[in-house]
Motif scaffolding. Structure first.
Motif, PDB file in Angstrom:
ATOM      1  N   MET A  39      -4.308  -1.381  -2.859  1.00  0.00           N
ATOM      2  CA  MET A  39      -4.417  -2.804  -3.189  1.00  0.00           C
ATOM      3  C   MET A  39      -3.936  -3.003  -4.619  1.00  0.00           C
ATOM      4  SD  MET A  39      -8.565  -2.843  -3.722  1.00  0.00           S
ATOM      5  CE  MET A  39      -8.883  -1.555  -2.532  1.00  0.00           C
ATOM      6  N   GLY A  40      -3.245  -4.104  -4.857  1.00  0.00           N
ATOM      7  CA  GLY A  40      -2.777  -4.394  -6.203  1.00  0.00           C
ATOM      8  C   GLY A  40      -1.522  -3.653  -6.602  1.00  0.00           C
ATOM      9  N   ALA A  41      -0.951  -2.861  -5.705  1.00  0.00           N
ATOM     10  CA  ALA A  41       0.272  -2.132  -6.046  1.00  0.00           C
ATOM     11  C   ALA A  41       1.499  -3.030  -5.993  1.00  0.00           C
ATOM     12  CB  ALA A  41       0.455  -0.943  -5.100  1.00  0.00           C
ATOM     13  N   GLY A  42       1.377  -4.217  -5.404  1.00  0.00           N
ATOM     14  CA  GLY A  42       2.501  -5.145  -5.361  1.00  0.00           C
ATOM     15  C   GLY A  42       3.280  -5.119  -4.063  1.00  0.00           C
ATOM     16  N   LYS A  43       2.657  -4.668  -2.991  1.00  0.00           N
ATOM     17  CA  LYS A  43       3.384  -4.521  -1.722  1.00  0.00           C
ATOM     18  C   LYS A  43       3.920  -5.858  -1.208  1.00  0.00           C
ATOM     19  CE  LYS A  43      -0.107  -2.492   0.313  1.00  0.00           C
ATOM     20  NZ  LYS A  43      -1.094  -2.353  -0.777  1.00  0.00           N
ATOM     21  N   SER A  44       3.098  -6.904  -1.279  1.00  0.00           N
ATOM     22  CA  SER A  44       3.559  -8.212  -0.800  1.00  0.00           C
ATOM     23  C   SER A  44       4.593  -8.812  -1.747  1.00  0.00           C
ATOM     24  CB  SER A  44       2.364  -9.170  -0.644  1.00  0.00           C
ATOM     25  OG  SER A  44       1.483  -8.706   0.360  1.00  0.00           O
ATOM     26  N   THR A  45       4.334  -8.730  -3.037  1.00  0.00           N
ATOM     27  CA  THR A  45       5.259  -9.306  -4.017  1.00  0.00           C
ATOM     28  C   THR A  45       6.625  -8.634  -3.949  1.00  0.00           C
ATOM     29  OG1 THR A  45       3.411  -9.850  -5.479  1.00  0.00           O
ATOM     30  CG2 THR A  45       5.602  -9.773  -6.471  1.00  0.00           C
ATOM     31  N   ILE A  46       6.632  -7.320  -3.982  1.00  0.00           N
ATOM     32  CA  ILE A  46       7.896  -6.585  -3.922  1.00  0.00           C
ATOM     33  C   ILE A  46       8.507  -6.714  -2.534  1.00  0.00           C
ATOM     34  CG2 ILE A  46       8.964  -4.305  -4.121  1.00  0.00           C
ATOM     35  CD1 ILE A  46       8.016  -5.632  -6.781  1.00  0.00           C
ATOM     36  N   GLY A  47       7.671  -6.702  -1.505  1.00  0.00           N
ATOM     37  CA  GLY A  47       8.180  -6.789  -0.140  1.00  0.00           C
ATOM     38  C   GLY A  47       8.978  -8.056   0.105  1.00  0.00           C
ATOM     39  N   ARG A  48       8.488  -9.183  -0.389  1.00  0.00           N
ATOM     40  CA  ARG A  48       9.220 -10.441  -0.193  1.00  0.00           C
ATOM     41  C   ARG A  48      10.591 -10.386  -0.859  1.00  0.00           C
ATOM     42  NH1 ARG A  48       3.965 -12.477  -1.235  1.00  0.00           N
ATOM     43  NH2 ARG A  48       3.038 -13.430   0.631  1.00  0.00           N
ATOM     44  N   ARG A  49      10.634  -9.857  -2.046  1.00  0.00           N
ATOM     45  CA  ARG A  49      11.913  -9.781  -2.758  1.00  0.00           C
ATOM     46  C   ARG A  49      12.850  -8.756  -2.126  1.00  0.00           C
ATOM     47  NH1 ARG A  49       8.104 -11.682  -5.976  1.00  0.00           N
ATOM     48  NH2 ARG A  49       8.644 -13.053  -7.721  1.00  0.00           N
ATOM     49  N   LEU A  50      12.291  -7.655  -1.665  1.00  0.00           N
ATOM     50  CA  LEU A  50      13.116  -6.635  -1.015  1.00  0.00           C
ATOM     51  C   LEU A  50      13.692  -7.169   0.295  1.00  0.00           C
ATOM     52  CD1 LEU A  50      14.176  -3.724  -0.925  1.00  0.00           C
ATOM     53  CD2 LEU A  50      12.007  -3.062   0.147  1.00  0.00           C
ATOM     54  N   SER A  51      12.894  -7.905   1.039  1.00  0.00           N
ATOM     55  CA  SER A  51      13.380  -8.457   2.302  1.00  0.00           C
ATOM     56  C   SER A  51      14.518  -9.442   2.054  1.00  0.00           C
ATOM     57  CB  SER A  51      12.247  -9.133   3.075  1.00  0.00           C
ATOM     58  OG  SER A  51      11.817 -10.320   2.433  1.00  0.00           O
ATOM     59  N   ALA A  52      14.415 -10.225   0.978  1.00  0.00           N
ATOM     60  CA  ALA A  52      15.483 -11.174   0.659  1.00  0.00           C
ATOM     61  C   ALA A  52      16.772 -10.436   0.305  1.00  0.00           C
ATOM     62  CB  ALA A  52      15.047 -12.079  -0.496  1.00  0.00           C
ATOM     63  N   ARG A  53      16.663  -9.338  -0.436  1.00  0.00           N
ATOM     64  CA  ARG A  53      17.847  -8.553  -0.800  1.00  0.00           C
ATOM     65  C   ARG A  53      18.508  -7.943   0.425  1.00  0.00           C
ATOM     66  NH1 ARG A  53      17.936  -6.355  -6.107  1.00  0.00           N
ATOM     67  NH2 ARG A  53      19.523  -4.903  -5.357  1.00  0.00           N
TER      68      ARG A  53
END
Length: 237
Positions: free
Chosen positions: A71-85
């Motif tokens: 938790m708090g590692a940024g999976k959702s935050t980074i995941g959204r940006r990675l999916s867009a890329r």
């Protein structure tokens, strides 16, 4: 580069033998016109190399990219940006679980049904999402601890462990009330215990990226580089 074909002027060769003629001279007996050679068509430029993102998508095929970690590692935050890329759908396992429970939050599900119930439902949701084709999937902190889920992720995805140290995690989650496992008298001690239990299992992920306080796009760039090296470079799975 475009090469223009220049047609040379036609010269006349005249004469009656060795030493008996002239080029372009007054005598034009037995003249033979020399046709110029046709220039070959310019070679078509080779198609440019695909972008790292396009190469990753081609190499993934039907597999997904799954983000695991605390938790708090940024999976959702980074995941959204990675999916867009990558041009893939983003899916969050916790959000899907809440939707399946008529909008109950994760803490409410824990309170009402207990952790074993939650983990069973989490495993079913992740299995369904992985069967749905390529996407970037963020999972809950405990999801990868279940062997059945790890095996399914191994078979149907490339996994990335977003690794964060205890200080970074506490700074990110201490003001949030949606982390049921940290609702204890000593959350820092609880976090230390969870890290000790979980990190040896997270190491089974295909890739590890350090999550730290840098711009999000830097972490995404590192994920792209690592995926490309694994899927398209010398590294093999």
């Amino acid at each position: 580069m475009d090469y223009q074909h220049v047609r040379p002027s036609v010269a006349s060769l005249s004469g009656n033998g060795i030493g008996g003629g002239s080029i372009g001279g007054a005598e034009r007996r037995n003249s033979v016109a020399i046709e110029p050679c046709e220039m070959p068509e310019a070679a078509q430029p080779a198609s440019p190399n695909p972008s790292p993102e396009a190469a990753i998508i081609a190499a993934l095929g039907t597999r997904s990219v799954v983000l695991v970690g605390m938790m708090g590692a940024g999976k959702s935050t980074i995941g959204r940006r990675l999916s867009a890329r990558l041009g893939l759908r983003f899916q969050d396992a916790d959000t899907e679980i809440e939707m399946a429970h008529a909008g109950m939050t994760i803490p409410e599900i824990f309170t009402a049904h207990g952790e074993p119930y939650f983990r069973d439902g989490e495993a079913r949701v992740i299995a369904r999402l992985l069967d749905g084709g390529p996407a970037v999937l963020a999972t809950g902190g405990g999801a990868f601890m279940r062997e059945e889920t790890r095996n399914r992720i191994r078979d149907k995805a490339i996994s990335i462990w977003l690794k964060a140290d205890a200080g970074t995690i506490m700074k990110r989650v201490k003001r949030r009330a949606d982390r049921p496992l940290l609702q204890t008298a000593d959350p820092e001690a609880t976090l230390g215990r969870l890290l000790t239990e979980r990190e040896p299992v997270y190491r089974h992920a295909d890739l590890t990226i350090w999550s730290r306080d840098v711009p999000h796009e830097k972490i995404v760039d590192e994920c792209i580089d690592a995926l490309h090296a694994l899927l398209c470079g010398d590294a093999t799975r």
